[in-house]
Design a protein around this motif. Structure first.
Motif, PDB file in Angstrom:
ATOM      1  N   GLY A  15       5.050   1.440  -7.532  1.00  8.76           N
ATOM      2  CA  GLY A  15       4.245   0.444  -6.856  1.00  8.76           C
ATOM      3  C   GLY A  15       3.475  -0.412  -7.836  1.00  8.76           C
ATOM      4  O   GLY A  15       3.348  -0.079  -9.022  1.00  8.76           O
ATOM      5  N   PRO A  16       2.940  -1.547  -7.382  1.00  2.00           N
ATOM      6  CA  PRO A  16       2.242  -2.467  -8.286  1.00  2.00           C
ATOM      7  C   PRO A  16       0.951  -1.858  -8.838  1.00  2.00           C
ATOM      8  O   PRO A  16       0.119  -1.352  -8.094  1.00  2.00           O
ATOM      9  CB  PRO A  16       1.951  -3.682  -7.399  1.00  2.00           C
ATOM     10  N   SER A  70      -3.486  -5.818 -13.397  1.00  2.00           N
ATOM     11  CA  SER A  70      -4.841  -6.121 -13.868  1.00  2.00           C
ATOM     12  C   SER A  70      -5.435  -7.164 -12.937  1.00  2.00           C
ATOM     13  O   SER A  70      -5.193  -8.358 -13.069  1.00  2.00           O
ATOM     14  CB  SER A  70      -4.782  -6.648 -15.303  1.00  2.00           C
ATOM     15  N   LEU A  71      -6.216  -6.684 -11.970  1.00  2.00           N
ATOM     16  CA  LEU A  71      -6.758  -7.537 -10.912  1.00  2.00           C
ATOM     17  C   LEU A  71      -8.222  -7.188 -10.677  1.00  2.00           C
ATOM     18  O   LEU A  71      -8.663  -6.089 -11.009  1.00  2.00           O
ATOM     19  CB  LEU A  71      -5.984  -7.296  -9.601  1.00  2.00           C
ATOM     20  N   PRO A  72      -9.007  -8.114 -10.097  1.00  2.00           N
ATOM     21  CA  PRO A  72     -10.345  -7.722  -9.632  1.00  2.00           C
ATOM     22  C   PRO A  72     -10.235  -6.500  -8.728  1.00  2.00           C
ATOM     23  O   PRO A  72      -9.246  -6.348  -7.992  1.00  2.00           O
ATOM     24  CB  PRO A  72     -10.821  -8.954  -8.853  1.00  2.00           C
ATOM     25  N   TYR A  73     -11.243  -5.641  -8.779  1.00  2.00           N
ATOM     26  CA  TYR A  73     -11.084  -4.327  -8.153  1.00  2.00           C
ATOM     27  C   TYR A  73     -10.751  -4.410  -6.667  1.00  2.00           C
ATOM     28  O   TYR A  73      -9.879  -3.682  -6.184  1.00  2.00           O
ATOM     29  CB  TYR A  73     -12.345  -3.487  -8.356  1.00  2.00           C
ATOM     30  N   ASP A  74     -11.401  -5.286  -5.930  1.00  2.00           N
ATOM     31  CA  ASP A  74     -11.120  -5.387  -4.495  1.00  2.00           C
ATOM     32  C   ASP A  74      -9.658  -5.759  -4.241  1.00  2.00           C
ATOM     33  O   ASP A  74      -9.014  -5.221  -3.327  1.00  2.00           O
ATOM     34  CB  ASP A  74     -12.035  -6.420  -3.839  1.00  2.00           C
ATOM     35  N   THR A  75      -9.138  -6.679  -5.051  1.00  2.00           N
ATOM     36  CA  THR A  75      -7.738  -7.084  -4.904  1.00  2.00           C
ATOM     37  C   THR A  75      -6.806  -5.952  -5.308  1.00  2.00           C
ATOM     38  O   THR A  75      -5.772  -5.708  -4.675  1.00  2.00           O
ATOM     39  CB  THR A  75      -7.455  -8.334  -5.755  1.00  2.00           C
ATOM     40  N   TYR A  76      -7.176  -5.259  -6.386  1.00  2.00           N
ATOM     41  CA  TYR A  76      -6.392  -4.108  -6.832  1.00  2.00           C
ATOM     42  C   TYR A  76      -6.317  -3.059  -5.723  1.00  2.00           C
ATOM     43  O   TYR A  76      -5.240  -2.532  -5.423  1.00  2.00           O
ATOM     44  CB  TYR A  76      -7.049  -3.509  -8.079  1.00  2.00           C
ATOM     45  N   THR A 136      -1.752  -1.268   0.283  1.00  2.00           N
ATOM     46  CA  THR A 136      -0.537  -1.736   0.958  1.00  2.00           C
ATOM     47  C   THR A 136       0.674  -0.925   0.520  1.00  2.00           C
ATOM     48  O   THR A 136       1.498  -0.491   1.336  1.00  2.00           O
ATOM     49  CB  THR A 136      -0.302  -3.222   0.666  1.00  2.00           C
ATOM     50  N   TYR A 137       0.775  -0.693  -0.795  1.00  2.00           N
ATOM     51  CA  TYR A 137       1.896   0.102  -1.299  1.00  2.00           C
ATOM     52  C   TYR A 137       1.831   1.538  -0.780  1.00  2.00           C
ATOM     53  O   TYR A 137       2.843   2.099  -0.330  1.00  2.00           O
ATOM     54  CB  TYR A 137       1.918   0.113  -2.834  1.00  2.00           C
ATOM     55  N   LEU A 138       0.657   2.168  -0.853  1.00  2.00           N
ATOM     56  CA  LEU A 138       0.538   3.569  -0.450  1.00  2.00           C
ATOM     57  C   LEU A 138       0.825   3.745   1.038  1.00  2.00           C
ATOM     58  O   LEU A 138       1.396   4.761   1.448  1.00  2.00           O
ATOM     59  CB  LEU A 138      -0.849   4.102  -0.803  1.00  2.00           C
ATOM     60  N   MET A 139       0.459   2.773   1.849  1.00  2.00           N
ATOM     61  CA  MET A 139       0.807   2.847   3.268  1.00  2.00           C
ATOM     62  C   MET A 139       2.323   2.792   3.466  1.00  2.00           C
ATOM     63  O   MET A 139       2.877   3.513   4.307  1.00  2.00           O
ATOM     64  CB  MET A 139       0.129   1.701   4.037  1.00  2.00           C
ATOM     65  N   ALA A 140       2.996   1.941   2.667  1.00  2.00           N
ATOM     66  CA  ALA A 140       4.464   1.891   2.744  1.00  2.00           C
ATOM     67  C   ALA A 140       5.071   3.215   2.300  1.00  2.00           C
ATOM     68  O   ALA A 140       6.051   3.696   2.887  1.00  2.00           O
ATOM     69  CB  ALA A 140       4.987   0.743   1.882  1.00  2.00           C
ATOM     70  N   ILE A 146      -7.606   5.224   2.994  1.00  2.00           N
ATOM     71  CA  ILE A 146      -7.177   4.986   1.618  1.00  2.00           C
ATOM     72  C   ILE A 146      -8.140   4.031   0.923  1.00  2.00           C
ATOM     73  O   ILE A 146      -8.572   4.271  -0.218  1.00  2.00           O
ATOM     74  CB  ILE A 146      -5.744   4.426   1.597  1.00  2.00           C
ATOM     75  N   MET A 147      -8.497   2.949   1.600  1.00  2.00           N
ATOM     76  CA  MET A 147      -9.418   1.976   0.991  1.00  2.00           C
ATOM     77  C   MET A 147     -10.785   2.604   0.751  1.00  2.00           C
ATOM     78  O   MET A 147     -11.409   2.378  -0.290  1.00  2.00           O
ATOM     79  CB  MET A 147      -9.534   0.731   1.876  1.00  2.00           C
ATOM     80  N   ALA A 148     -11.230   3.411   1.692  1.00  2.00           N
ATOM     81  CA  ALA A 148     -12.530   4.071   1.536  1.00  2.00           C
ATOM     82  C   ALA A 148     -12.526   5.004   0.341  1.00  2.00           C
ATOM     83  O   ALA A 148     -13.531   5.116  -0.383  1.00  2.00           O
ATOM     84  CB  ALA A 148     -12.890   4.825   2.816  1.00  2.00           C
ATOM     85  N   ASP A 149     -11.397   5.667   0.088  1.00  2.00           N
ATOM     86  CA  ASP A 149     -11.295   6.568  -1.051  1.00  2.00           C
ATOM     87  C   ASP A 149     -11.392   5.794  -2.364  1.00  2.00           C
ATOM     88  O   ASP A 149     -12.077   6.220  -3.299  1.00  2.00           O
ATOM     89  CB  ASP A 149      -9.984   7.335  -0.984  1.00  2.00           C
ATOM     90  N   PHE A 150     -10.727   4.640  -2.443  1.00  2.00           N
ATOM     91  CA  PHE A 150     -10.818   3.808  -3.640  1.00  2.00           C
ATOM     92  C   PHE A 150     -12.258   3.346  -3.876  1.00  2.00           C
ATOM     93  O   PHE A 150     -12.740   3.341  -5.018  1.00  2.00           O
ATOM     94  CB  PHE A 150      -9.916   2.579  -3.509  1.00  2.00           C
TER      95      PHE A 150
END
Length: 363
Positions: free
Chosen positions: A35-36, A39-45, A51-55, A71-75
């Protein structure tokens, strides 16, 4: 208070259960080999990884209750812990030698330095075997007593070591894999398992000969020929029998031979894959995901049928031809996968040349 950062829930639960190891536990839940990873701002990362982990959950036939919000809450909870890293008197990293863990260590060191606060003392526990564990696949194989011994044997992690691991993050997230391949050919001081892990990561790119990753090749091999033996599985089943975790009336030996000599069901494929890997790094969800990539392609390399309501897998003609190097994946199927920051597509297909230990690109 100490902060213990671990490679996932199994180790984290053991640390929480230990009467001798105290502190807060942070489980680093991500598989960065697929999965991707950009190097992105953290929110975008976070959004991209979610999205990948859900797939992955969907295509890996996950049946639990994890959802996108969780998943987002864990990040975000992970970031919150690192933002207050200075409040701990020590940070202890609990990891293993395999690809899954070594990539996590790269990200953790990058995130620690990016927190832009004074870091507390750092310690590392990172092993590739244990003298009391015949088939070591990870820290989850250990007992609480063994974990306690490891805690007392932890080694200090220097700033130079952290810098060195963090310096690999821009290479991992770059849109070209070539700099990382160069680094993988060198030993990395202070990180004895890192170079081997990076070399294994290169093998998760499509190969020049077949367009298959090493994992995909191994999966096809598990269907070409049944294993002669699976000693790690036998050991696991013996332990399950002794602890009363097998169904009533079923012995470890009986169950072992059912799996070993029966049709190619998922459990046999999974354990056979583990036996083929020098340092196994995939859990069952990732393996199912990889099987489904081969199964649901335009030209499938494997087939599936239901026997007694359970999936049984077999090679297709195309899969057999691929193992004979008579067919390339990209000639009959779309190429669309990510490795770190590299998007591998049919139009820009990065291939790993194992003979020359380098990448080439088809456009």
């Amino acid at each position: 208070m100490k902060l213990h950062i671990t490679n996932g829930d199994c180790t984290g639960e053991m640390l929480n259960d230990s009467p001798h190891i105290t502190g807060e536990v942070l489980c680093w839940r991500d598989l960065l080999h697929d999965g991707p990873v950009q190097s992105l701002p953290y929110d975008t990362y976070v959004s991209t990884r979610t999205t990948y982990l859900m797939a992955l959950l969907e295509r890996g036939e996950y049946s639990g209750d994890i959802n996108e919000q969780a998943i987002m809450a864990d990040f975000m909870a992970r970031k919150e812990v690192l933002d207050r890293i200075a409040q701990y008197d020590e940070v202890v990293l609990w990891f293993e030698h395999d690809l899954y863990d070594q990539l996590q260590l790269i990200e953790i060191c990058h995130r620690l330095l990016a927190s832009d606060v004074a870091l507390p003392p750092l310690s590392l526990i990172c092993i590739n075997h244990h003298p009391e564990v015949p088939f070591f696949h990870g820290l989850g194989n250990l007992t609480l007593e063994m974990m306690n011994d490891l805690f007392h044997q932890r080694t200090s992690l220097s700033r130079a070591q952290v810098d060195r691991a963090a310096s690999l993050w821009p290479l991992l997230t770059a849109p070209s894999p070539e700099p990382l391949a160069v680094m993988a050919q060198k030993e990395i001081p202070g990180w004895p398992f890192m170079a081997d892990a990076l070399r294994r990561f290169c093998l998760e790119y499509p190969s020049l000969e077949t367009g298959l990753t090493l994992t995909q090749t191994y999966l096809l091999l598990t269907l070409l020929k049944a294993p002669d033996e699976l000693p790690a599985l036998a050991h696991h089943l013996t332990g399950a029998e002794q602890s009363g975790r097998l169904p009533g009336g079923v012995s470890a030996e009986q169950r072992y031979y059912e799996i070993l000599t029966g049709p190619a069901r998922f459990k046999r494929i999974f354990h056979h894959l583990q036996a083929l890997e020098v340092a196994p790094f995939m859990g069952d969800l990732s393996v199912r995901y990889e099987l489904n990539r081969l199964l649901h392609a335009a030209t499938p390399y494997i087939a599936k049928r239901l026997v007694n309501n359970e999936a049984v897998y077999s090679l297709t003609t195309a899969g057999a031809e691929a193992l004979q190097m008579r067919r390339q994946w990209q000639s009959v199927n779309t190429m669309d996968l990510w490795r770190g920051g590299v998007h591998i597509t049919s139009d820009q297909c990065w291939l790993w040349d194992q003979r020359n230990a380098c990448f080439c690109i088809e456009t």
